[in-house]
Design a protein around this motif. Structure first.
Motif, PDB file in Angstrom:
ATOM      1  N   ALA A   1      33.804  36.582  41.603  1.00  0.00           N
ATOM      2  CA  ALA A   1      34.738  36.551  40.475  1.00  0.00           C
ATOM      3  C   ALA A   1      35.290  35.141  40.324  1.00  0.00           C
ATOM      4  CB  ALA A   1      35.873  37.545  40.699  1.00  0.00           C
ATOM      5  N   PHE A   2      35.466  34.714  39.068  1.00  0.00           N
ATOM      6  CA  PHE A   2      35.971  33.372  38.786  1.00  0.00           C
ATOM      7  C   PHE A   2      36.991  33.427  37.658  1.00  0.00           C
ATOM      8  CE2 PHE A   2      31.713  32.948  40.436  1.00  0.00           C
ATOM      9  CZ  PHE A   2      31.782  31.876  41.318  1.00  0.00           C
ATOM     10  N   ARG A   3      37.958  32.539  37.737  1.00  0.00           N
ATOM     11  CA  ARG A   3      38.782  32.242  36.576  1.00  0.00           C
ATOM     12  C   ARG A   3      38.539  30.778  36.244  1.00  0.00           C
ATOM     13  NH1 ARG A   3      45.227  32.972  35.076  1.00  0.00           N
ATOM     14  NH2 ARG A   3      44.919  32.187  32.945  1.00  0.00           N
ATOM     15  N   GLY A   4      37.828  30.535  35.180  1.00  0.00           N
ATOM     16  CA  GLY A   4      37.370  29.183  34.905  1.00  0.00           C
ATOM     17  C   GLY A   4      36.423  28.755  36.005  1.00  0.00           C
TER      18      GLY A   4
ATOM     19  N   ALA B   1      37.075  30.015  42.048  1.00  0.00           N
ATOM     20  CA  ALA B   1      36.592  31.268  42.629  1.00  0.00           C
ATOM     21  C   ALA B   1      37.779  32.106  43.076  1.00  0.00           C
ATOM     22  CB  ALA B   1      35.679  30.973  43.817  1.00  0.00           C
ATOM     23  N   LEU B   2      37.686  33.391  42.831  1.00  0.00           N
ATOM     24  CA  LEU B   2      38.743  34.328  43.225  1.00  0.00           C
ATOM     25  C   LEU B   2      38.286  35.093  44.462  1.00  0.00           C
ATOM     26  CD1 LEU B   2      39.495  35.774  39.677  1.00  0.00           C
ATOM     27  CD2 LEU B   2      40.756  33.960  40.869  1.00  0.00           C
ATOM     28  N   ARG B   3      39.102  35.057  45.495  1.00  0.00           N
ATOM     29  CA  ARG B   3      38.775  35.787  46.718  1.00  0.00           C
ATOM     30  C   ARG B   3      39.417  37.166  46.633  1.00  0.00           C
ATOM     31  NH1 ARG B   3      39.229  31.415  51.726  1.00  0.00           N
ATOM     32  NH2 ARG B   3      37.652  29.949  50.904  1.00  0.00           N
ATOM     33  N   LEU B   4      38.614  38.143  46.240  1.00  0.00           N
ATOM     34  CA  LEU B   4      39.123  39.486  46.004  1.00  0.00           C
ATOM     35  C   LEU B   4      38.594  40.457  47.059  1.00  0.00           C
ATOM     36  CD1 LEU B   4      38.535  39.754  42.136  1.00  0.00           C
ATOM     37  CD2 LEU B   4      40.539  38.834  43.348  1.00  0.00           C
TER      38      LEU B   4
ATOM     39  N   GLY C   1      49.083  44.644  41.762  1.00  0.00           N
ATOM     40  CA  GLY C   1      50.013  43.548  42.027  1.00  0.00           C
ATOM     41  C   GLY C   1      49.373  42.395  42.773  1.00  0.00           C
ATOM     42  N   THR C   2      48.584  42.694  43.805  1.00  0.00           N
ATOM     43  CA  THR C   2      47.921  41.617  44.552  1.00  0.00           C
ATOM     44  C   THR C   2      46.840  40.956  43.702  1.00  0.00           C
ATOM     45  OG1 THR C   2      46.381  43.201  45.563  1.00  0.00           O
ATOM     46  CG2 THR C   2      48.395  42.685  46.781  1.00  0.00           C
ATOM     47  N   LEU C   3      46.133  41.759  42.901  1.00  0.00           N
ATOM     48  CA  LEU C   3      45.119  41.202  42.003  1.00  0.00           C
ATOM     49  C   LEU C   3      45.761  40.278  40.986  1.00  0.00           C
ATOM     50  CD1 LEU C   3      42.292  41.032  40.748  1.00  0.00           C
ATOM     51  CD2 LEU C   3      42.785  43.192  39.565  1.00  0.00           C
ATOM     52  N   ARG C   4      46.880  40.684  40.431  1.00  0.00           N
ATOM     53  CA  ARG C   4      47.584  39.868  39.424  1.00  0.00           C
ATOM     54  C   ARG C   4      47.975  38.509  40.013  1.00  0.00           C
ATOM     55  NH1 ARG C   4      51.835  43.291  37.955  1.00  0.00           N
ATOM     56  NH2 ARG C   4      50.727  44.079  36.132  1.00  0.00           N
ATOM     57  N   ARG C   5      48.462  38.513  41.241  1.00  0.00           N
ATOM     58  CA  ARG C   5      48.854  37.234  41.872  1.00  0.00           C
ATOM     59  C   ARG C   5      47.636  36.334  42.085  1.00  0.00           C
ATOM     60  NH1 ARG C   5      52.381  40.784  44.562  1.00  0.00           N
ATOM     61  NH2 ARG C   5      50.987  41.014  46.356  1.00  0.00           N
ATOM     62  N   LYS C   6      46.507  36.905  42.447  1.00  0.00           N
ATOM     63  CA  LYS C   6      45.312  36.096  42.678  1.00  0.00           C
ATOM     64  C   LYS C   6      44.739  35.532  41.374  1.00  0.00           C
ATOM     65  CE  LYS C   6      43.921  38.407  46.965  1.00  0.00           C
ATOM     66  NZ  LYS C   6      42.882  39.189  47.681  1.00  0.00           N
ATOM     67  N   LEU C   7      44.978  36.225  40.266  1.00  0.00           N
ATOM     68  CA  LEU C   7      44.486  35.729  38.973  1.00  0.00           C
ATOM     69  C   LEU C   7      45.266  34.512  38.499  1.00  0.00           C
ATOM     70  CD1 LEU C   7      43.838  39.051  37.002  1.00  0.00           C
ATOM     71  CD2 LEU C   7      42.161  37.553  38.080  1.00  0.00           C
TER      72      LEU C   7
END
Length: 230
Positions: free
Chosen positions: A147-150, A153-156, A201-207
């Motif tokens: 997963a990426f935002r721009g 990399a997002l560590r999910l 909530g944890t996903l939102r913070r990582k985004l």
């Protein structure tokens, strides 16, 4: 996404369940037709992996009854069905597809191929044509589990990845906590816990620290992924 595995070979069940859960799917198991029918009535599944030789019935007939609306469970006749069987004759494959299966995979098989077929079937529901989902600056590669935002990399965790995948398949739509629990968690999840709220909530913070956040909370309604331009 939530998968129902209807298979009576217990060693194969454990191997498939382990691999599918590791890939981010919620998996429930039925060892026979009767239990599979009960589970279809009790929960909404995105996909069923169905063996044909079951101790109390034939998978072909079970598939036909689902397509005919005789098993009118939560999912209904729109359930994606992947037949998984040792029957390798052309006539068996044709019959399986004619009885309503969306795909047919012969044993023995390579697990990566099964995963690819599962992803392909589930993309039909999300409207995606490839293994990569894109919503604004968010990009999700369901094949590589990345997963990426721009460019970031997002560590999910697998559960965070699954929640994001479900929301990205419905951008701009309000998704209730009950719907997320139904499709992202398996039957062992406690509906009275805060597991959905905590995971979101944890996903939102990582985004990121957007204001308003990319995943909005709508009181007493659920969550919505905002379609923010890239």
């Amino acid at each position: 996404m939530r998968v129902l595995l209807v298979e009576d070979e217990e060693d194969l069940v454990e191997a498939l369940r382990f691999g599918l859960v590791r890939a981010g799917y919620a998996v429930d198991v039925a060892l026979d037709v009767a239990t599979g029918t009960e589970k279809l009535y009790a929960a909404a599944y995105d996909l069923m992996i169905l063996d044909l030789n079951l101790p109390d019935g034939d998978g072909m007939e079970f598939c036909r009854s689902i397509r005919a609306g005789e098993v009118a469970g939560e999912t209904g006749a729109d359930l994606r069905i992947l037949m998984l069987t040792a029957r390798d004759r052309l006539a068996d494959r044709v019959q399986g597809l004619d009885q309503g299966a969306d795909d047919y995979l012969v044993k023995p098989f390579a697990f990566p191929e099964l995963l690819a077929r599962v992803r392909a079937l589930l993309r039909r529901d999300s409207g995606g044509g490839t293994a990569v989902l894109t919503v604004g600056a968010l990009r999700l590669d369901t094949s590589r589990q990345e997963a990426f935002r721009g460019d970031r990399a997002l560590r999910l965790t697998p559960k965070e990845f699954a929640v994001l995948r479900y929301l990205m398949g419905r951008p701009g739509e309000v998704v209730s906590s009950e719907e997320l629990l139904e499709h992202v968690w398996d039957e062992n999840a406690d509906p009275f816990t805060n597991t959905v709220r905590v995971t979101v909530g944890t996903l939102r913070r990582k985004l990121g620290d957007d204001d308003p956040p990319l995943i909005e909370t709508l009181v007493r309604r659920g969550y919505r992924l905002r379609e923010v331009p890239a």
